[in-house]
Motif scaffolding. Sequence first.
Motif, mmCIF file in Angstrom:
data_model
loop_
_atom_site.group_PDB
_atom_site.id
_atom_site.type_symbol
_atom_site.label_atom_id
_atom_site.label_comp_id
_atom_site.label_asym_id
_atom_site.label_seq_id
_atom_site.Cartn_x
_atom_site.Cartn_y
_atom_site.Cartn_z
ATOM 1 N N ARG A 126 34.857 38.001 33.784
ATOM 2 C CA ARG A 126 35.077 38.397 35.176
ATOM 3 C C ARG A 126 33.793 38.356 36.003
ATOM 4 O O ARG A 126 33.770 37.842 37.121
ATOM 5 N N GLY A 127 32.710 38.922 35.462
ATOM 6 C CA GLY A 127 31.463 38.945 36.206
ATOM 7 C C GLY A 127 31.001 37.555 36.584
ATOM 8 O O GLY A 127 30.623 37.286 37.726
ATOM 9 N N ARG A 128 31.048 36.629 35.632
ATOM 10 C CA ARG A 128 30.586 35.272 35.890
ATOM 11 C C ARG A 128 31.526 34.498 36.808
ATOM 12 O O ARG A 128 31.062 33.727 37.667
ATOM 13 N N LEU A 129 32.841 34.691 36.652
ATOM 14 C CA LEU A 129 33.784 33.957 37.490
ATOM 15 C C LEU A 129 33.754 34.434 38.939
ATOM 16 O O LEU A 129 33.819 33.631 39.871
ATOM 17 N N ARG A 258 27.112 42.183 30.697
ATOM 18 C CA ARG A 258 26.319 42.555 29.534
ATOM 19 C C ARG A 258 25.572 43.879 29.646
ATOM 20 O O ARG A 258 24.972 44.321 28.673
ATOM 21 N N MET A 259 25.564 44.490 30.820
ATOM 22 C CA MET A 259 24.840 45.743 30.986
ATOM 23 C C MET A 259 25.616 46.664 31.919
ATOM 24 O O MET A 259 26.681 46.302 32.426
ATOM 25 N N SER A 260 25.092 47.846 32.145
ATOM 26 C CA SER A 260 25.733 48.802 33.033
ATOM 27 C C SER A 260 25.809 48.244 34.455
ATOM 28 O O SER A 260 24.783 47.918 35.066
ATOM 29 N N ARG A 261 27.012 48.123 34.970
ATOM 30 C CA ARG A 261 27.175 47.614 36.333
ATOM 31 C C ARG A 261 26.666 48.614 37.365
ATOM 32 O O ARG A 261 26.224 48.233 38.447
ATOM 33 N N GLN A 262 26.713 49.899 37.048
ATOM 34 C CA GLN A 262 26.174 50.908 37.962
ATOM 35 C C GLN A 262 24.667 50.741 38.129
ATOM 36 O O GLN A 262 24.138 50.776 39.243
ATOM 37 N N THR A 304 28.999 41.063 45.410
ATOM 38 C CA THR A 304 29.548 40.521 44.157
ATOM 39 C C THR A 304 29.930 41.640 43.197
ATOM 40 O O THR A 304 31.023 41.640 42.614
ATOM 41 N N LEU A 305 29.049 42.605 43.036
ATOM 42 C CA LEU A 305 29.335 43.711 42.119
ATOM 43 C C LEU A 305 30.468 44.592 42.629
ATOM 44 O O LEU A 305 31.245 45.136 41.844
ATOM 45 N N SER A 306 30.597 44.727 43.946
ATOM 46 C CA SER A 306 31.733 45.473 44.497
ATOM 47 C C SER A 306 33.049 44.812 44.112
ATOM 48 O O SER A 306 34.006 45.478 43.686
ATOM 49 N N LEU A 307 33.134 43.480 44.251
ATOM 50 C CA LEU A 307 34.357 42.763 43.883
ATOM 51 C C LEU A 307 34.640 42.863 42.389
ATOM 52 O O LEU A 307 35.790 43.002 41.975
#
Length: 382
Positions: A126-129, A258-262, A304-307
């Motif tokens: 998901r993060g990469r797409l 791979r890591m904490s998104r926060q 990006t991180l919000s989405l």
Amino acid sequence: MRWGTYFAVCAAVISIGLALGVTMPLVSLRLESWGYDSFAIGVMAATPAVGVLLGASLAGRLAARVGTTRLMQLCLLLGALSVALLALVQNYAVWVVLRLFLGVALTVVFILGESWINQLAVEKWRGRLVALYGTGYALSQLSGPLLLTAIGTATDSGFWTGVGLLIGGSLVLLGRSGAPRVDAHSASGRGLPAFCRKLPAIAWAVVLFAAFEAMMLTLLPIYGLRQGFTQEVALLMVSVVVVGDAALQLPIGWLADRMSRQTLFRACGVVLLSSSLAIPVLLHTPVIWPVLVAFGASAGGLFTLSLILIGERYRDDELVRANAHVAQLWGIGCLIGPLATGAVSQWVSGHALPLMMALGAAGFIVLAFRGSLGSDLAQAER
């Protein structure tokens, strides 16, 4: 995973970024040449934000009646018509109306398109797409000012290029299926106050990035001109900011898997604050170019991180509803950012653009460090 559909939907939404990247700076530069002041240009830049708010309230109802794919195609064609009329009727008052209409049409495409992309994405990627979509959109905006520089601003060729891009975006959706199922109330925009209370940092990140994007395409060229740079260098500054946004979204998406998104979310806010404060100090030095790259990358990372945080939890109606809230917040950011910056630039400080972004980044950092960014997301609509 429907890869063909994923890339087709990405292409349709990205066509908007390229079209706006060509036409929005052209509108601002044309108004500047007509003698309009910073506030009038800021009003024009903020006008589509009202259309965003209207589009967010209409998307669900229209998609339920017309169908998601068909509605996206229709709105892209209506957007093309609006841009064509910008070239044919060059009058400030008419342009305000056309940009309002453009905001409504293209907002519907954003809400449905980003929901579709997030629903297609498998969780482990998901993060990469989502970041790949963000990179493509940022690259489209980068290419817009570069293309405008090549085309030139003396004629209306930039407007007609935008028309062709939006028509092309509509055509790539022919025959595509698998869009989110939508009922008449999915994207009505209800529940925005609750969404903001539950997720203040994510809500503010969307507002902040919307303000950033609107100001980069409309007010940054004017900021560069009034700080003594040529038109070519001012447009290059816009492109360099977008390069930072585009080049680093995939690494941010990779890290988000791979890591904490926060932690990553907060780090983007800190970098945005630092780079915003550095711009007035380093503007006339060679160091300004890497600073502009960091400026664009950190702002883009917030969105990006919000989405990603939203998409990992929602499907179908709930996902469309959440993206309707994102669109409403986007409209608020597009409205507040250019208006406030145009006013402050005219009456307070010529460095209003980076200083206003620094103020917004500081507010995000306060919200982001006050508590969890994602634990209550599933309840945000309830």
